[in-house]
Design a protein around this motif. Structure first.
Motif, short mmCIF file in Angstrom:
data_model
loop_
_atom_site.label_atom_id
_atom_site.label_comp_id
_atom_site.label_asym_id
_atom_site.label_seq_id
_atom_site.Cartn_x
_atom_site.Cartn_y
_atom_site.Cartn_z
N ILE A 41 5.05 3.03 5.24
CA ILE A 41 5.12 2.99 5.97
C ILE A 41 4.92 1.10 6.45
O ILE A 41 4.64 -0.11 5.18
CB ILE A 41 3.03 2.35 6.25
CG1 ILE A 41 2.46 3.38 6.00
CG2 ILE A 41 2.24 1.91 7.88
CD1 ILE A 41 2.80 4.96 6.77
N PRO A 43 6.35 -2.91 7.16
CA PRO A 43 4.66 -4.00 7.79
C PRO A 43 4.97 -4.94 8.92
O PRO A 43 4.81 -6.13 8.69
CB PRO A 43 4.83 -4.33 5.98
CG PRO A 43 5.86 -4.65 5.62
CD PRO A 43 6.94 -2.90 6.73
N ILE A 49 2.46 -7.74 7.77
CA ILE A 49 1.28 -7.09 6.56
C ILE A 49 2.20 -8.27 4.83
O ILE A 49 2.74 -7.60 4.67
CB ILE A 49 1.63 -6.08 6.16
CG1 ILE A 49 0.59 -5.27 7.84
CG2 ILE A 49 0.50 -5.65 4.74
CD1 ILE A 49 -0.97 -5.21 7.96
N ALA A 55 -2.94 -5.18 3.14
CA ALA A 55 -2.04 -4.25 3.51
C ALA A 55 -3.20 -2.95 2.79
O ALA A 55 -3.16 -2.24 3.89
CB ALA A 55 -1.21 -4.07 2.07
N TYR A 58 -4.81 -2.41 6.56
CA TYR A 58 -4.32 -2.00 7.66
C TYR A 58 -4.56 -0.70 6.64
O TYR A 58 -4.21 0.64 7.38
CB TYR A 58 -2.76 -2.38 7.40
CG TYR A 58 -1.41 -2.17 8.13
CD1 TYR A 58 -1.82 -1.10 9.45
CD2 TYR A 58 0.17 -1.69 7.92
CE1 TYR A 58 -0.76 0.03 10.31
CE2 TYR A 58 0.91 -0.91 8.98
CZ TYR A 58 0.27 -0.21 9.82
OH TYR A 58 0.48 0.19 10.30
N ARG A 59 -3.65 0.18 5.72
CA ARG A 59 -4.34 1.19 4.87
C ARG A 59 -5.46 1.40 5.59
O ARG A 59 -5.60 2.79 6.17
CB ARG A 59 -3.73 1.06 3.45
CG ARG A 59 -4.25 3.03 3.16
CD ARG A 59 -4.51 2.68 1.35
NE ARG A 59 -5.54 1.74 0.98
CZ ARG A 59 -6.43 1.50 -0.18
NH1 ARG A 59 -5.00 2.04 -1.10
NH2 ARG A 59 -7.24 0.70 -0.96
N PRO A 74 -0.96 6.87 3.71
CA PRO A 74 0.40 5.92 3.33
C PRO A 74 0.28 4.79 2.02
O PRO A 74 -0.32 5.24 1.38
CB PRO A 74 -1.02 5.29 5.17
CG PRO A 74 -2.46 5.07 4.70
CD PRO A 74 -2.29 6.91 3.72
N MET A 76 1.72 1.96 1.39
CA MET A 76 1.84 0.70 2.17
C MET A 76 3.15 -0.09 1.59
O MET A 76 3.13 -0.29 0.60
CB MET A 76 0.26 0.07 1.92
CG MET A 76 -0.81 0.60 2.30
SD MET A 76 -0.39 1.56 3.97
CE MET A 76 0.12 -0.21 5.01
N THR A 77 3.50 -1.20 2.86
CA THR A 77 4.61 -2.29 1.60
C THR A 77 4.15 -3.61 2.21
O THR A 77 3.26 -4.19 3.04
CB THR A 77 5.46 -1.69 2.64
OG1 THR A 77 5.19 -1.78 3.90
CG2 THR A 77 6.37 -0.45 2.26
N ILE A 98 -0.05 -0.60 -2.99
CA ILE A 98 1.25 -0.98 -1.81
C ILE A 98 2.24 -0.56 -2.71
O ILE A 98 2.60 -0.46 -3.50
CB ILE A 98 1.73 -2.22 -2.34
CG1 ILE A 98 2.30 -3.12 -3.35
CG2 ILE A 98 0.78 -3.22 -1.05
CD1 ILE A 98 3.16 -4.85 -2.95
#
Ligand code: DOR
Ligand code: ZN
Length: 349
Positions: A41, A43, A49, A55, A58-59, A74, A76-77, A98
Motif C-alpha cells: 500500500i 503511503p 504516512i 502506518a 492507516y492499516r 494490506p 504497509m509502507t 511495515i
C-alpha cells in the motif's frame, strides 16, 4: 500450447497499490480485495504516512473499510523523508507494521512534495534498511523541471546504480518501469533488485494518450513512452523472469480531477486488471507464466509465502465490468484497455 479455457492461479498480490483514505478508500478497496490476497500500500496520502504509528492507523482504517466476508492483507509502507526517524522505522519493521519504505523524489508525482530532495541526505536511512532487511521501493524519475518528462526515468537509473553500489544488500524495487533501459538495468542486477510492472504500461504507448485527442484517463506517471518501450516492458512481464512482478499502481482520482485543465496522474485498473493480464498473456502465448508474474515472483522477492488460496479464471463471452466506480466524492473511471476481455475471474465474494 494447447488452448486452455480454464486456469487456476495462486491468489495474486498487487505489489504497488494506491487505496487513498476516507470515502474513496471504502469504494475502491473491494475492487482490489475481490481478486488480490495482499497488496503493498502506497503511503502518499496527505499528510504522508511517515511514521510507524501512522502506518498502523492507516492499516486499521483499511481493515475497517473491508466489507465483511472479504479477505485481504494490506502490506504497509512508510514514506521516506529526509528527516525521518530511522529508529521509528526500524521499530515499525520489527513490529511487522511495515513491509517496505517508498522513496519519492520531491516533486516527481502526486503528493511527493515532502519526498527526498537529495539522495545524499538519506544514506543513513538506506544503511539502516539494509541492516534490518527492509526493502526499498523507488519512484524512479528525476524531478528536475529541465529534464524532458519522457527522459526522467532513464535519467534516474544512474541514481539507482549508485544506491545499489553503496548498499548491495538493500532489497530494491524499481516501481512501475516504462522503458527498455529499465528492463535491461534490472536484468543486469542480482536477485536483490526487482521491478514492478503495471497493467496499463503493458497496454499503453504515448500515442494512446496524445494522438487524435488528449485522453486524461491514460495519463499516469511515469508517463507511457514510445511503442518499442511498451513492447520491452511487456516482454519482461510475460517472460516469467523472477525479477519482474505485478504492481498495478492502480491510482484512483475522481473524474473531475482527471478531466481538468491540469489533470491528475493515475490509471485506475484494480477492477479489471486480472482479466486484462490474462488476455495479454494469452495473446503473447505466455499463460503459463501468468502466475509467476501475478502471484509468485513478488511474494518470493518480499520473502512472503505464495498465497495458498487460488483464483479461477475461465475464458468465455466478453467480460462485463463497470465503466466507473462510484464514490460519495464523485466517480472514478475504470481503465479502458481498448480490447474485449474474455477471461472471467470467479470469486467467492
Ligand atoms: O500515475 C501515478 N499516480 N503515478 C504515481 O506515481 C502516483 C499515482 C497517484 O498517487 O495518483
Ligand atoms: Zn504509485
Amino acid at each position: 500450447m494447447t488452448f486452455q479455457n480454464r486456469m487456476k492461479i495462486p491468489r495474486p498480490d498487487d505489489m504497488h497499490l494506491h487505496l487513498r483514505d476516507g470515502e474513496v478508500l471504502k469504494a475502491v478497496l473491494p475492487e482490489s480485495a475481490r481478486h488480490f490476497a495482499r497488496a503493498i500500500i502506497m503511503p502518499n496520502l496527505q499528510p504522508p504516512i511517515a511514521t510507524g504509528a501512522q502506518a498502523a492507523a492507516y492499516r486499521d482504517q483499511i481493515m475497517a473499510a473491508l466489507p465483511k466476508g472479504m479477505e485481504f492483507t494490506p502490506l504497509m509502507t512508510l514514506y521516506m523523508t529526509e528527516d525521518m526517524d530511522v529508529e521509528d522505522m526500524a521499530a515499525a519493521c520489527h513490529g511487522g507494521i511495515i513491509s517496505a519504505v517508498k522513496l519519492y523524489p520531491a516533486g516527481a508525482t502526486t503528493n511527493s512534495a515532502s519526498g527526498v530532495r537529495n539522495i545524499d541526505n538519506v544514506q543513513h536511512v538506506f544503511e539502516k534498511m539494509e541492516e534490518i532487511g527492509l526493502p526499498l521501493c523507488i519512484h524512479g524519475e528525476v524531478a528536475d523541471p529541465g529534464v524532458d518528462i519522457f527522459d526522467r526515468e532513464k535519467e534516474f537509473l544512474e541514481k539507482v546504480r549508485r544506491i545499489r553500489l553503496a548498499f548491495p544488500n538493500l532489497k530494491t524495487v524499481l516501481e512501475h518501469i516504462t522503458t527498455s533501459e529499465s528492463v535491461e538495468f534490472v536484468k543486469e542486477q542480482d536477485s536483490g533488485m526487482a521491478a514492478t510492472i503495471t497493467t496499463h504500461h503493458m497496454v499503453l504507448n504515448r500515442n494512446h494518450i496524445l494522438a487524435g485527442g488528449i485522453r486524461p484517463h491514460y495519463y499516469c506517471l511515469p508517463v507511457a513512452k514510445r511503442e518499442h518501450h511498451r513492447k520491452a516492458v511487456l516482454k519482461a512481464a510475460v517472460s516469467g523472469h523472477p525479477s519482474f512482478f505485478l504492481g498495478t499502481d492502480s491510482a484512483p482520482h475522481i473524474d473531475s480531477r482527471k478531466e481538468s485543465p491540469c489533470g491528475c496522474a493515475g490509471c485506475f485498473t484494480a477492477t479489471n486488471t486480472i482479466s486484462i493480464l490474462a488476455e495479454i498473456f494469452q495473446r503473447e502465448n505466455a499463460l503459463d507464466n501468468l502466475a509467476d508474474f501475478t502471484s509468485r515472483n513478488g511474494a518470493n522477492f518480499y520473502g512472503l509465502p505464495v498465497s495458498d488460496s487460488t483464483l479461477e479464471l475461465s475464458h468465455g463471452a466478453p467480460v462485463d465490468y463497470p465503466e466507473k466506480i462510484h464514490t460519495s466524492e464523485g466517480s472514478v473511471t475504470v481503465f479502458d484497455p481498448m480490447m474485449p476481455l474474455h477471461w472471467h475471474v470467479e470469486t467467492r465474494n
